[in-house]
Design a protein around this motif. Sequence first.
Motif, PDB file in Angstrom:
ATOM      1  N   ASP A 158       8.962  -5.311  -4.718  1.00  0.00           N
ATOM      2  CA  ASP A 158       8.511  -6.336  -3.777  1.00  0.00           C
ATOM      3  C   ASP A 158       7.104  -6.865  -4.073  1.00  0.00           C
ATOM      4  O   ASP A 158       6.551  -7.633  -3.292  1.00  0.00           O
ATOM      5  CB  ASP A 158       8.561  -5.776  -2.350  1.00  0.00           C
ATOM      6  N   GLY A 159       6.516  -6.425  -5.195  1.00  0.00           N
ATOM      7  CA  GLY A 159       5.202  -6.941  -5.576  1.00  0.00           C
ATOM      8  C   GLY A 159       4.035  -6.155  -5.025  1.00  0.00           C
ATOM      9  O   GLY A 159       2.904  -6.631  -5.103  1.00  0.00           O
ATOM     10  N   TYR A 160       4.296  -4.943  -4.529  1.00  0.00           N
ATOM     11  CA  TYR A 160       3.201  -4.177  -3.933  1.00  0.00           C
ATOM     12  C   TYR A 160       2.948  -2.847  -4.637  1.00  0.00           C
ATOM     13  O   TYR A 160       2.083  -2.082  -4.209  1.00  0.00           O
ATOM     14  CB  TYR A 160       3.456  -3.971  -2.441  1.00  0.00           C
ATOM     15  N   THR A 161       3.660  -2.578  -5.730  1.00  0.00           N
ATOM     16  CA  THR A 161       3.423  -1.378  -6.525  1.00  0.00           C
ATOM     17  C   THR A 161       3.565  -1.720  -8.000  1.00  0.00           C
ATOM     18  O   THR A 161       4.600  -2.265  -8.417  1.00  0.00           O
ATOM     19  CB  THR A 161       4.420  -0.258  -6.165  1.00  0.00           C
ATOM     20  N   PHE A 162       2.521  -1.397  -8.773  1.00  0.00           N
ATOM     21  CA  PHE A 162       2.530  -1.649 -10.209  1.00  0.00           C
ATOM     22  C   PHE A 162       1.982  -0.429 -10.941  1.00  0.00           C
ATOM     23  O   PHE A 162       1.352   0.444 -10.343  1.00  0.00           O
ATOM     24  CB  PHE A 162       1.686  -2.882 -10.553  1.00  0.00           C
ATOM     25  N   LEU A 163       2.230  -0.385 -12.238  1.00  0.00           N
ATOM     26  CA  LEU A 163       1.742   0.696 -13.091  1.00  0.00           C
ATOM     27  C   LEU A 163       0.766   0.128 -14.108  1.00  0.00           C
ATOM     28  O   LEU A 163       1.049  -0.888 -14.746  1.00  0.00           O
ATOM     29  CB  LEU A 163       2.909   1.357 -13.827  1.00  0.00           C
ATOM     30  N   VAL A 164      -0.394   0.771 -14.256  1.00  0.00           N
ATOM     31  CA  VAL A 164      -1.286   0.502 -15.379  1.00  0.00           C
ATOM     32  C   VAL A 164      -1.335   1.768 -16.215  1.00  0.00           C
ATOM     33  O   VAL A 164      -1.602   2.864 -15.696  1.00  0.00           O
ATOM     34  CB  VAL A 164      -2.695   0.098 -14.920  1.00  0.00           C
ATOM     35  N   ALA A 165      -1.052   1.642 -17.501  1.00  0.00           N
ATOM     36  CA  ALA A 165      -0.927   2.821 -18.354  1.00  0.00           C
ATOM     37  C   ALA A 165      -1.159   2.444 -19.813  1.00  0.00           C
ATOM     38  O   ALA A 165      -1.061   1.271 -20.181  1.00  0.00           O
ATOM     39  CB  ALA A 165       0.470   3.431 -18.198  1.00  0.00           C
ATOM     40  N   PRO A 166      -1.448   3.436 -20.650  1.00  0.00           N
ATOM     41  CA  PRO A 166      -1.414   3.182 -22.091  1.00  0.00           C
ATOM     42  C   PRO A 166       0.021   2.921 -22.516  1.00  0.00           C
ATOM     43  O   PRO A 166       0.970   3.406 -21.882  1.00  0.00           O
ATOM     44  CB  PRO A 166      -1.967   4.478 -22.692  1.00  0.00           C
ATOM     45  N   THR A 167       0.179   2.176 -23.583  1.00  0.00           N
ATOM     46  CA  THR A 167       1.527   1.810 -24.013  1.00  0.00           C
ATOM     47  C   THR A 167       2.361   3.017 -24.428  1.00  0.00           C
ATOM     48  O   THR A 167       3.594   2.926 -24.475  1.00  0.00           O
ATOM     49  CB  THR A 167       1.467   0.814 -25.183  1.00  0.00           C
ATOM     50  N   THR A 168       1.720   4.153 -24.687  1.00  0.00           N
ATOM     51  CA  THR A 168       2.472   5.340 -25.090  1.00  0.00           C
ATOM     52  C   THR A 168       3.425   5.822 -24.001  1.00  0.00           C
ATOM     53  O   THR A 168       4.346   6.584 -24.289  1.00  0.00           O
ATOM     54  CB  THR A 168       1.515   6.473 -25.477  1.00  0.00           C
ATOM     55  N   VAL A 169       3.200   5.413 -22.753  1.00  0.00           N
ATOM     56  CA  VAL A 169       4.160   5.760 -21.700  1.00  0.00           C
ATOM     57  C   VAL A 169       5.550   5.246 -22.068  1.00  0.00           C
ATOM     58  O   VAL A 169       6.556   5.898 -21.789  1.00  0.00           O
ATOM     59  CB  VAL A 169       3.696   5.179 -20.341  1.00  0.00           C
ATOM     60  N   GLU A 170       5.594   4.100 -22.728  1.00  0.00           N
ATOM     61  CA  GLU A 170       6.880   3.559 -23.163  1.00  0.00           C
ATOM     62  C   GLU A 170       7.192   3.888 -24.612  1.00  0.00           C
ATOM     63  O   GLU A 170       8.348   4.133 -24.962  1.00  0.00           O
ATOM     64  CB  GLU A 170       6.924   2.041 -22.971  1.00  0.00           C
ATOM     65  N   THR A 171       6.175   3.906 -25.485  1.00  0.00           N
ATOM     66  CA  THR A 171       6.437   4.004 -26.924  1.00  0.00           C
ATOM     67  C   THR A 171       6.513   5.437 -27.444  1.00  0.00           C
ATOM     68  O   THR A 171       7.039   5.669 -28.524  1.00  0.00           O
ATOM     69  CB  THR A 171       5.350   3.252 -27.710  1.00  0.00           C
TER      70      THR A 171
END
Length: 337
Positions: free
Chosen positions: A101-114
């Motif tokens: 709904d636009g009220y929760t986001f993640l900021v992380a290093p790309t290693t979380v995905e890679t």
Amino acid sequence: APFKPMEILMTQKPLSRRALAISAAALLAGTVLPASSQTGTWPTRPVRIVVGFAPGGGTDVIARAVAQSLSELLGQPVVVDNKPGASGNVSASEVSRAAPDGYTFLVAPTTVETANPSLFKSSVLPARDLSPVMALGRMQMYLLARPTLDIKDAKQLLPLLKSQPGKFNFASSGTGTPPHLAIELFKQSTGTDIIHVPYRGSAPALQDVMANQADFVFDVGIGFPHIRAGKVKLLAVAGDRKSPFFPDAPTYADMGIKNASMDVWFGMWAPNKMPPEITARLARELTKALAAPSLKQRFGDQGVEATPLDTPAFRKLLAEEGKTLSTLIKEQKIVVE
């Protein structure tokens, strides 16, 4: 005498055709407009950015700088919520379960995905569970040594490590984090035998190096004030590109180290199925924020270069980095339980 309903209506100004149409639509929908028609007003309450690392570390500092700028641009509080654990998996899992709904986001290093999907037996798979919004910036890593280490420069480092295999240790912000992967790349490329000591975050790892309790650390920018104060030794930039912050520091290329470069990229993700109108608005505001001199300065203080990449470019970066790191993790048999 009190007005009757008809008399109240007769005292009001006539409604425009547009207002009448909107009112009729609302009545047909049960007097509640659908959520899709409300995204244009987003946000109407505080926005939360979840960070998977301890306060004071590189990811946390970046998230807080972005949060402050976004708060001013969006007109709503943007708060940072630290949820450290499992190299960012705890925070990624929480955001993946949040309402889109636009009220929760993640900021992380790309290693979380890679890297994490290859590191953990049970892991969020961001390509499936999260949607990339955009890249925020990148930072070079810096090879730092404890103050009492008896070498003068980077040229003496490799002979020292090779002459005493297994004696020296490298602190990191945790198993599977970018500094740890940088250690593994360094070991693989140089053929050195060094011990990895994981900590719960970049700040405590750096503190132990400054206190001579650990030998080396790959710093991601938070050590800049301590480098300048002489509290820790800067030996090299962990890559082939000269540092804009320490232009005299030797690079891996200067040391003859190949195939070990690793910049740390940071990005923002949203829960899947986020309305595209919200994602587009957020991307526009992030682009404005990252162009502001004040935010560039705050990033620069931590060794981060504000480098926005839109969603397609960000996805390409993630795919390329994922291929490199998954191969490294497999070859080095790195597993996090």
